[in-house]
Scaffold this motif. Structure first.
Motif, PDB file in Angstrom:
ATOM      1  N   TYR A   1       6.075  -3.370  -4.638  1.00  0.00           N
ATOM      2  CA  TYR A   1       5.518  -4.721  -4.749  1.00  0.00           C
ATOM      3  C   TYR A   1       5.227  -5.059  -6.211  1.00  0.00           C
ATOM      4  O   TYR A   1       5.540  -6.156  -6.677  1.00  0.00           O
ATOM      5  CB  TYR A   1       4.221  -4.861  -3.950  1.00  0.00           C
ATOM      6  CG  TYR A   1       4.391  -4.969  -2.454  1.00  0.00           C
ATOM      7  CD1 TYR A   1       5.416  -5.708  -1.881  1.00  0.00           C
ATOM      8  CD2 TYR A   1       3.494  -4.346  -1.611  1.00  0.00           C
ATOM      9  CE1 TYR A   1       5.550  -5.816  -0.514  1.00  0.00           C
ATOM     10  CE2 TYR A   1       3.618  -4.450  -0.230  1.00  0.00           C
ATOM     11  CZ  TYR A   1       4.645  -5.186   0.317  1.00  0.00           C
ATOM     12  OH  TYR A   1       4.774  -5.294   1.668  1.00  0.00           O
ATOM     13  N   ALA A   2       4.636  -4.119  -6.930  1.00  0.00           N
ATOM     14  CA  ALA A   2       4.298  -4.371  -8.334  1.00  0.00           C
ATOM     15  C   ALA A   2       5.558  -4.663  -9.151  1.00  0.00           C
ATOM     16  O   ALA A   2       5.574  -5.568  -9.987  1.00  0.00           O
ATOM     17  CB  ALA A   2       3.534  -3.182  -8.921  1.00  0.00           C
ATOM     18  N   GLY A   3       6.619  -3.897  -8.906  1.00  0.00           N
ATOM     19  CA  GLY A   3       7.875  -4.134  -9.618  1.00  0.00           C
ATOM     20  C   GLY A   3       8.466  -5.496  -9.291  1.00  0.00           C
ATOM     21  O   GLY A   3       8.924  -6.222 -10.183  1.00  0.00           O
ATOM     22  N   ALA A   4       8.432  -5.861  -8.025  1.00  0.00           N
ATOM     23  CA  ALA A   4       8.965  -7.166  -7.618  1.00  0.00           C
ATOM     24  C   ALA A   4       8.120  -8.290  -8.200  1.00  0.00           C
ATOM     25  O   ALA A   4       8.651  -9.273  -8.715  1.00  0.00           O
ATOM     26  CB  ALA A   4       9.008  -7.267  -6.097  1.00  0.00           C
TER      27      ALA A   4
ATOM     28  N   ALA B   1       0.386   1.813   6.198  1.00  0.00           N
ATOM     29  CA  ALA B   1      -1.033   1.528   6.394  1.00  0.00           C
ATOM     30  C   ALA B   1      -1.814   2.785   6.764  1.00  0.00           C
ATOM     31  O   ALA B   1      -3.027   2.844   6.548  1.00  0.00           O
ATOM     32  CB  ALA B   1      -1.211   0.462   7.480  1.00  0.00           C
ATOM     33  N   ILE B   2      -1.116   3.809   7.285  1.00  0.00           N
ATOM     34  CA  ILE B   2      -1.803   5.052   7.674  1.00  0.00           C
ATOM     35  C   ILE B   2      -1.371   6.259   6.848  1.00  0.00           C
ATOM     36  O   ILE B   2      -1.956   7.324   6.975  1.00  0.00           O
ATOM     37  CB  ILE B   2      -1.617   5.347   9.174  1.00  0.00           C
ATOM     38  CG1 ILE B   2      -0.127   5.483   9.520  1.00  0.00           C
ATOM     39  CG2 ILE B   2      -2.280   4.274  10.022  1.00  0.00           C
ATOM     40  CD1 ILE B   2       0.142   6.030  10.901  1.00  0.00           C
ATOM     41  N   ASP B   3      -0.353   6.094   6.030  1.00  0.00           N
ATOM     42  CA  ASP B   3       0.130   7.185   5.168  1.00  0.00           C
ATOM     43  C   ASP B   3      -0.078   6.764   3.720  1.00  0.00           C
ATOM     44  O   ASP B   3       0.690   5.955   3.194  1.00  0.00           O
ATOM     45  CB  ASP B   3       1.603   7.458   5.448  1.00  0.00           C
ATOM     46  CG  ASP B   3       2.188   8.562   4.562  1.00  0.00           C
ATOM     47  OD1 ASP B   3       1.543   8.978   3.573  1.00  0.00           O
ATOM     48  OD2 ASP B   3       3.311   9.003   4.855  1.00  0.00           O
ATOM     49  N   PRO B   4      -1.111   7.300   3.060  1.00  0.00           N
ATOM     50  CA  PRO B   4      -1.412   6.873   1.685  1.00  0.00           C
ATOM     51  C   PRO B   4      -0.242   7.039   0.714  1.00  0.00           C
ATOM     52  O   PRO B   4      -0.048   6.195  -0.156  1.00  0.00           O
ATOM     53  CB  PRO B   4      -2.592   7.759   1.287  1.00  0.00           C
ATOM     54  CG  PRO B   4      -3.220   8.167   2.577  1.00  0.00           C
ATOM     55  CD  PRO B   4      -2.091   8.257   3.571  1.00  0.00           C
ATOM     56  N   ALA B   5       0.558   8.081   0.870  1.00  0.00           N
ATOM     57  CA  ALA B   5       1.687   8.286  -0.045  1.00  0.00           C
ATOM     58  C   ALA B   5       2.748   7.194   0.158  1.00  0.00           C
ATOM     59  O   ALA B   5       3.310   6.686  -0.818  1.00  0.00           O
ATOM     60  CB  ALA B   5       2.293   9.673   0.141  1.00  0.00           C
ATOM     61  N   CYS B   6       3.024   6.828   1.402  1.00  0.00           N
ATOM     62  CA  CYS B   6       3.952   5.706   1.652  1.00  0.00           C
ATOM     63  C   CYS B   6       3.345   4.419   1.120  1.00  0.00           C
ATOM     64  O   CYS B   6       4.058   3.581   0.558  1.00  0.00           O
ATOM     65  CB  CYS B   6       4.254   5.569   3.142  1.00  0.00           C
ATOM     66  SG  CYS B   6       5.688   6.498   3.697  1.00  0.00           S
ATOM     67  N   GLY B   7       2.038   4.268   1.301  1.00  0.00           N
ATOM     68  CA  GLY B   7       1.362   3.082   0.779  1.00  0.00           C
ATOM     69  C   GLY B   7       1.536   2.961  -0.722  1.00  0.00           C
ATOM     70  O   GLY B   7       1.756   1.859  -1.243  1.00  0.00           O
ATOM     71  N   GLU B   8       1.468   4.070  -1.426  1.00  0.00           N
ATOM     72  CA  GLU B   8       1.648   4.050  -2.881  1.00  0.00           C
ATOM     73  C   GLU B   8       3.073   3.643  -3.250  1.00  0.00           C
ATOM     74  O   GLU B   8       3.283   2.882  -4.192  1.00  0.00           O
ATOM     75  CB  GLU B   8       1.306   5.409  -3.489  1.00  0.00           C
ATOM     76  CG  GLU B   8       1.408   5.448  -4.994  1.00  0.00           C
ATOM     77  CD  GLU B   8       0.587   4.366  -5.700  1.00  0.00           C
ATOM     78  OE1 GLU B   8       1.090   3.813  -6.699  1.00  0.00           O
ATOM     79  OE2 GLU B   8      -0.542   4.057  -5.254  1.00  0.00           O
ATOM     80  N   ILE B   9       4.049   4.135  -2.507  1.00  0.00           N
ATOM     81  CA  ILE B   9       5.443   3.748  -2.759  1.00  0.00           C
ATOM     82  C   ILE B   9       5.608   2.251  -2.554  1.00  0.00           C
ATOM     83  O   ILE B   9       6.247   1.562  -3.357  1.00  0.00           O
ATOM     84  CB  ILE B   9       6.406   4.543  -1.848  1.00  0.00           C
ATOM     85  CG1 ILE B   9       6.358   6.040  -2.202  1.00  0.00           C
ATOM     86  CG2 ILE B   9       7.837   4.008  -1.964  1.00  0.00           C
ATOM     87  CD1 ILE B   9       7.009   6.938  -1.156  1.00  0.00           C
ATOM     88  N   MET B  10       5.017   1.722  -1.481  1.00  0.00           N
ATOM     89  CA  MET B  10       5.106   0.281  -1.207  1.00  0.00           C
ATOM     90  C   MET B  10       4.405  -0.523  -2.304  1.00  0.00           C
ATOM     91  O   MET B  10       4.951  -1.533  -2.771  1.00  0.00           O
ATOM     92  CB  MET B  10       4.483  -0.051   0.156  1.00  0.00           C
ATOM     93  CG  MET B  10       5.280   0.457   1.344  1.00  0.00           C
ATOM     94  SD  MET B  10       6.938  -0.234   1.485  1.00  0.00           S
ATOM     95  CE  MET B  10       6.579  -1.850   2.107  1.00  0.00           C
ATOM     96  N   ARG B  11       3.222  -0.098  -2.717  1.00  0.00           N
ATOM     97  CA  ARG B  11       2.496  -0.821  -3.781  1.00  0.00           C
ATOM     98  C   ARG B  11       3.303  -0.839  -5.069  1.00  0.00           C
ATOM     99  O   ARG B  11       3.357  -1.854  -5.768  1.00  0.00           O
ATOM    100  CB  ARG B  11       1.111  -0.222  -4.011  1.00  0.00           C
ATOM    101  CG  ARG B  11       0.091  -0.611  -2.940  1.00  0.00           C
ATOM    102  CD  ARG B  11      -1.314  -0.165  -3.286  1.00  0.00           C
ATOM    103  NE  ARG B  11      -1.446   1.287  -3.373  1.00  0.00           N
ATOM    104  CZ  ARG B  11      -1.583   2.099  -2.316  1.00  0.00           C
ATOM    105  NH1 ARG B  11      -1.600   1.596  -1.097  1.00  0.00           N
ATOM    106  NH2 ARG B  11      -1.704   3.391  -2.485  1.00  0.00           N
ATOM    107  N   SER B  12       3.943   0.261  -5.371  1.00  0.00           N
ATOM    108  CA  SER B  12       4.773   0.326  -6.577  1.00  0.00           C
ATOM    109  C   SER B  12       5.958  -0.633  -6.478  1.00  0.00           C
ATOM    110  O   SER B  12       6.289  -1.319  -7.453  1.00  0.00           O
ATOM    111  CB  SER B  12       5.261   1.762  -6.782  1.00  0.00           C
ATOM    112  OG  SER B  12       6.110   1.841  -7.882  1.00  0.00           O
TER     113      SER B  12
END
Length: 177
Positions: free
Chosen positions: A128-131, A115-126
């Motif tokens: 989620y998208a795959g799942a 929630a505070i690290d945009p790069a980690c957020g992008e990894i999480m979004r990716s």
């Protein structure tokens, strides 16, 4: 002659150590000193592998995702059996044994960090998208997002012992087609 070091193997060793630390003691315990000590390497070795703690945490997040995928693939016996595949993925998402508990606790801690690290957020979004895409092959888009959210919501109560594995699976079974 200087000792040759497999840097990728060392990075994975460090990542596995961070998963153990975060999964048992929390994100704040994953200091360079603690990681180095528990991994059996020097603090300098950790710093040579990861320029910053954020770089380390991003690597750990990708590493956990890769371990998850490897466990799923190891259990799939018939790739055409989407029902069995869906159940395997769900089972691997639920923290029902020591390894999955560590990874789930680590992922939840890194989710908060995302929630505070945009790069980690992008990894999480990716991830989620795959799942969601995988679930959608069996459940459609809306059903995929709904089921994934339900399973994600069961992780915390399972980790803290508020519900049992049997209760979690009963909840999931009520939602499966």
């Amino acid at each position: 002659m200087p000792k040759l070091v497999d840097q990728e193997a060392r990075r994975r060793l460090i990542a596995d150590t961070v998963v153990r630390i975060i999964g048992t003691r929390g994100l704040e315990a994953a200091s360079v000193r603690n990681v180095a000590t528990e991994a059996g390497v020097s603090a300098g070795a950790v710093q040579r592998c990861f320029a910053t703690k954020d770089d380390l945490l991003r690597f750990v997040l990708r590493h956990v995702n890769e371990r998850f995928k490897a466990r799923v693939l190891a259990r799939v016996t018939d790739p055409a059996d989407t029902d069995a595949g869906l159940r395997i993925v769900i089972d691997e998402m639920l923290p029902l044994d020591a390894e999955r508990r560590l990874e789930s606790a680590t992922t939840l801690a890194l989710l908060a960090h995302s929630a505070i690290d945009p790069a980690c957020g992008e990894i999480m979004r990716s991830a989620y998208a795959g799942a969601h895409a995988f679930f959608a092959t069996r459940l459609g888009k809306a059903g995929a997002v709904s089921l994934y959210a339900l399973i994600s919501g069961l992780q915390g109560p399972l980790l803290v012992g508020a519900i049992t594995a049997e209760q979690a699976w009963s909840i999931v079974e009520d939602r499966l087609p």
